[in-house]
Design a protein around this motif. Sequence first.
Motif, PDB file in Angstrom:
ATOM      1  N   GLY A 109       0.768  -1.230   0.000  1.00 42.99           N
ATOM      2  CA  GLY A 109       0.000   0.000   0.000  1.00 42.99           C
ATOM      3  C   GLY A 109       0.798   1.278   0.000  1.00 42.99           C
ATOM      4  N   VAL A 110       2.117   1.191  -0.248  1.00 45.11           N
ATOM      5  CA  VAL A 110       2.942   2.402  -0.231  1.00 45.11           C
ATOM      6  C   VAL A 110       3.293   2.878  -1.643  1.00 45.11           C
ATOM      7  N   GLY A 111       2.737   2.216  -2.680  1.00 45.55           N
ATOM      8  CA  GLY A 111       3.006   2.637  -4.048  1.00 45.55           C
ATOM      9  C   GLY A 111       4.295   2.096  -4.621  1.00 45.55           C
ATOM     10  N   LYS A 112       4.729   0.943  -4.121  1.00 49.18           N
ATOM     11  CA  LYS A 112       5.998   0.356  -4.563  1.00 49.18           C
ATOM     12  C   LYS A 112       5.991   0.018  -6.047  1.00 49.18           C
ATOM     13  N   SER A 113       4.935  -0.636  -6.526  1.00 48.40           N
ATOM     14  CA  SER A 113       4.906  -1.065  -7.926  1.00 48.40           C
ATOM     15  C   SER A 113       4.867   0.123  -8.877  1.00 48.40           C
ATOM     16  N   THR A 145       6.186   5.387   2.735  1.00 51.05           N
ATOM     17  CA  THR A 145       5.492   6.655   2.947  1.00 51.05           C
ATOM     18  C   THR A 145       6.068   7.301   4.215  1.00 51.05           C
ATOM     19  N   PRO A 146       5.750   8.563   4.483  1.00 50.99           N
ATOM     20  CA  PRO A 146       6.453   9.273   5.567  1.00 50.99           C
ATOM     21  C   PRO A 146       6.083   8.854   6.980  1.00 50.99           C
ATOM     22  N   GLN A 147       4.889   8.242   7.178  1.00 50.09           N
ATOM     23  CA  GLN A 147       4.433   8.044   8.548  1.00 50.09           C
ATOM     24  C   GLN A 147       5.188   6.938   9.257  1.00 50.09           C
ATOM     25  N   ASP A 148       5.193   7.007  10.581  1.00 45.04           N
ATOM     26  CA  ASP A 148       5.981   6.093  11.400  1.00 45.04           C
ATOM     27  C   ASP A 148       5.614   4.636  11.160  1.00 45.04           C
ATOM     28  N   LEU A 149       4.338   4.323  10.947  1.00 44.74           N
ATOM     29  CA  LEU A 149       3.914   2.933  10.785  1.00 44.74           C
ATOM     30  C   LEU A 149       4.577   2.309   9.562  1.00 44.74           C
ATOM     31  N   ILE A 191      16.377   5.136  -0.214  1.00 40.23           N
ATOM     32  CA  ILE A 191      14.962   5.152   0.154  1.00 40.23           C
ATOM     33  C   ILE A 191      14.244   6.216  -0.665  1.00 40.23           C
ATOM     34  N   VAL A 192      13.065   5.857  -1.155  1.00 40.79           N
ATOM     35  CA  VAL A 192      12.174   6.811  -1.816  1.00 40.79           C
ATOM     36  C   VAL A 192      11.004   7.094  -0.885  1.00 40.79           C
ATOM     37  N   GLU A 193      10.708   8.363  -0.649  1.00 38.63           N
ATOM     38  CA  GLU A 193       9.519   8.715   0.130  1.00 38.63           C
ATOM     39  C   GLU A 193       8.373   8.956  -0.840  1.00 38.63           C
ATOM     40  N   ASN A 194       7.462   8.007  -0.915  1.00 42.66           N
ATOM     41  CA  ASN A 194       6.302   8.118  -1.798  1.00 42.66           C
ATOM     42  C   ASN A 194       5.127   8.736  -1.031  1.00 42.66           C
ATOM     43  N   MET A 195       4.206   9.356  -1.770  1.00 44.71           N
ATOM     44  CA  MET A 195       3.069  10.059  -1.159  1.00 44.71           C
ATOM     45  C   MET A 195       3.585  11.060  -0.127  1.00 44.71           C
ATOM     46  N   SER A 196       4.672  11.723  -0.475  1.00 41.14           N
ATOM     47  CA  SER A 196       5.388  12.580   0.459  1.00 41.14           C
ATOM     48  C   SER A 196       4.549  13.767   0.916  1.00 41.14           C
ATOM     49  N   TYR A 197       3.753  14.303   0.018  1.00 35.40           N
ATOM     50  CA  TYR A 197       2.865  15.422   0.341  1.00 35.40           C
ATOM     51  C   TYR A 197       1.778  15.478  -0.725  1.00 35.40           C
ATOM     52  N   ASP A 199      -2.900  12.631 -10.809  1.00 35.30           N
ATOM     53  CA  ASP A 199      -2.418  12.262 -12.140  1.00 35.30           C
ATOM     54  C   ASP A 199      -1.627  10.961 -12.110  1.00 35.30           C
ATOM     55  N   ILE A 200      -0.794  10.792 -11.088  1.00 33.32           N
ATOM     56  CA  ILE A 200      -0.018   9.558 -10.973  1.00 33.32           C
ATOM     57  C   ILE A 200      -0.952   8.375 -10.782  1.00 33.32           C
ATOM     58  N   ARG A 201      -1.943   8.558  -9.912  1.00 35.09           N
ATOM     59  CA  ARG A 201      -2.883   7.459  -9.645  1.00 35.09           C
ATOM     60  C   ARG A 201      -3.713   7.127 -10.871  1.00 35.09           C
ATOM     61  N   GLU A 202      -4.290   8.116 -11.522  1.00 29.47           N
ATOM     62  CA  GLU A 202      -5.157   7.862 -12.682  1.00 29.47           C
ATOM     63  C   GLU A 202      -4.379   7.222 -13.828  1.00 29.47           C
ATOM     64  N   LYS A 203      -3.196   7.731 -14.105  1.00 31.89           N
ATOM     65  CA  LYS A 203      -2.422   7.180 -15.214  1.00 31.89           C
ATOM     66  C   LYS A 203      -1.941   5.768 -14.898  1.00 31.89           C
ATOM     67  N   SER A 204      -1.600   5.508 -13.665  1.00 31.02           N
ATOM     68  CA  SER A 204      -1.180   4.156 -13.288  1.00 31.02           C
ATOM     69  C   SER A 204      -2.328   3.179 -13.459  1.00 31.02           C
ATOM     70  N   ASP A 205      -3.510   3.541 -12.995  1.00 31.06           N
ATOM     71  CA  ASP A 205      -4.669   2.662 -13.126  1.00 31.06           C
ATOM     72  C   ASP A 205      -5.016   2.390 -14.580  1.00 31.06           C
ATOM     73  N   ALA A 206      -4.730   3.350 -15.456  1.00 26.63           N
ATOM     74  CA  ALA A 206      -5.072   3.214 -16.869  1.00 26.63           C
ATOM     75  C   ALA A 206      -3.961   2.558 -17.684  1.00 26.63           C
ATOM     76  N   GLY A 207      -2.867   2.167 -17.037  1.00 27.43           N
ATOM     77  CA  GLY A 207      -1.758   1.584 -17.777  1.00 27.43           C
ATOM     78  C   GLY A 207      -0.992   2.600 -18.590  1.00 27.43           C
ATOM     79  N   LEU A 208      -0.979   3.848 -18.107  1.00 20.21           N
ATOM     80  CA  LEU A 208      -0.321   4.957 -18.805  1.00 20.21           C
ATOM     81  C   LEU A 208       0.657   5.654 -17.852  1.00 20.21           C
TER      82      LEU A 208
END
Length: 396
Positions: free
Chosen positions: A147-151, A276-280, A302-308, A346-355
């Motif tokens: 759930g951190v956007g790794k793929s 992602t940035p949160q402690d969990l 390390i990549v911080e995804n969903m950083s802001y 935009d990242i989410r929509e394009k990823s879901d669409a295979g773009l």
Amino acid sequence: MPVTKTEILAALEAVKSPEGTPLPKTGKLSDVFVTDGKVFFSITVDAAVVPAWEPVRKAAETAVRAVAGVASALVSLTGERAPGSAAAPRPAAAAHSHGNGHGHDHAHDHGHAPAAPARPRPTLHETPAPGIPGVGAIIAVASGKGGVGKSTTAVNIALGLRDLGMKVGMLDADIYGPSIPKLLGIKGKPESAGGKRIKAMEGYGLKVMSIGFLIEEETPMIWRGPMVISALTQMMREVEWGKLDIIVVDMPPGTGDAQLTMAQQVPLRGAVIVSTPQDLALIDARRGIAMFKRVNVPVLGIVENMSYFLCPECGTRSDIFGHGGARHEAERLGVPFLGEVPLHIDIREKSDAGLPVVATDPDGQHAKTYREIAGRVRDTIAGSGGRAAPKIVIEA
């Protein structure tokens, strides 16, 4: 007519256990998966009787290959110790499979357990392990949790490396939840190459392989560890990758069989950790970093995804999951910080669409961010040199 599970089970009725019981009635047989003529299943027995069951495995493989419509079979024999039994000095089972139907799966049990064994401790012995022919480097993109956007990150890093002039492949090692076919918008089935190997699929200039190309999208992968290891081994070594500068491996979340298989069987040049940035999330990222260090795989950063989050309407920035946690963690652990990627529709929509954004919006800010991360990865592996994969041995 396509071969069916019922036909496979009927053929396996003729295969007898060491006690003479038809294999489907022994309770040792996993679920049987059949897709496009490819058959997958495992046989799980107590480790002490593995040698007696190897002829059964071979007979099962022969019986399945004889069924009309079967193109290949992957049959795994797994040795498990009964609950409460002591561990032997070495691992009880090792499975090796070849999906062309000509390989062998062997599980071996060596030695006898001591009456009161000491707590086993893992030690690493560096032994050469062959890479993939024609491939210059292999890196893993991993996370401690899902759930951190790794793929999504893995795909866009791969495309960023492509934009930097590299010939790039992608291996989807997430057997239980393959997502690379959807993220890259690739449909269809791989073609055979000479009857014993399969050709990698292609999308956006990448060579790609995933278990998602071989099964239906909604088929659950209810496989034990040895089946996962066998499938990963096949996708690494029985695929025509061609000449590539690098393969980016999208790892499953966590620290399990897939990660250990990759670390043990190929010389990984390094691993990128996504959090992602949160402690969990960072707690799990620490586990991932510790695991790769334990098996002597360099952590590339390390990549911080969903950083802001940037509001698409007003441009207001919100730190929904906090901000900077991955950067601070990288500094604390002494590993590179590769960059931060915002939470953006935009990242989410394009990823879901295979773009993926790097391919379809190459001049945008998000594509620029991913290419910068890819550049840091490239520069790090360029200076790291080769690496022998470790052989993991458990010593009492």
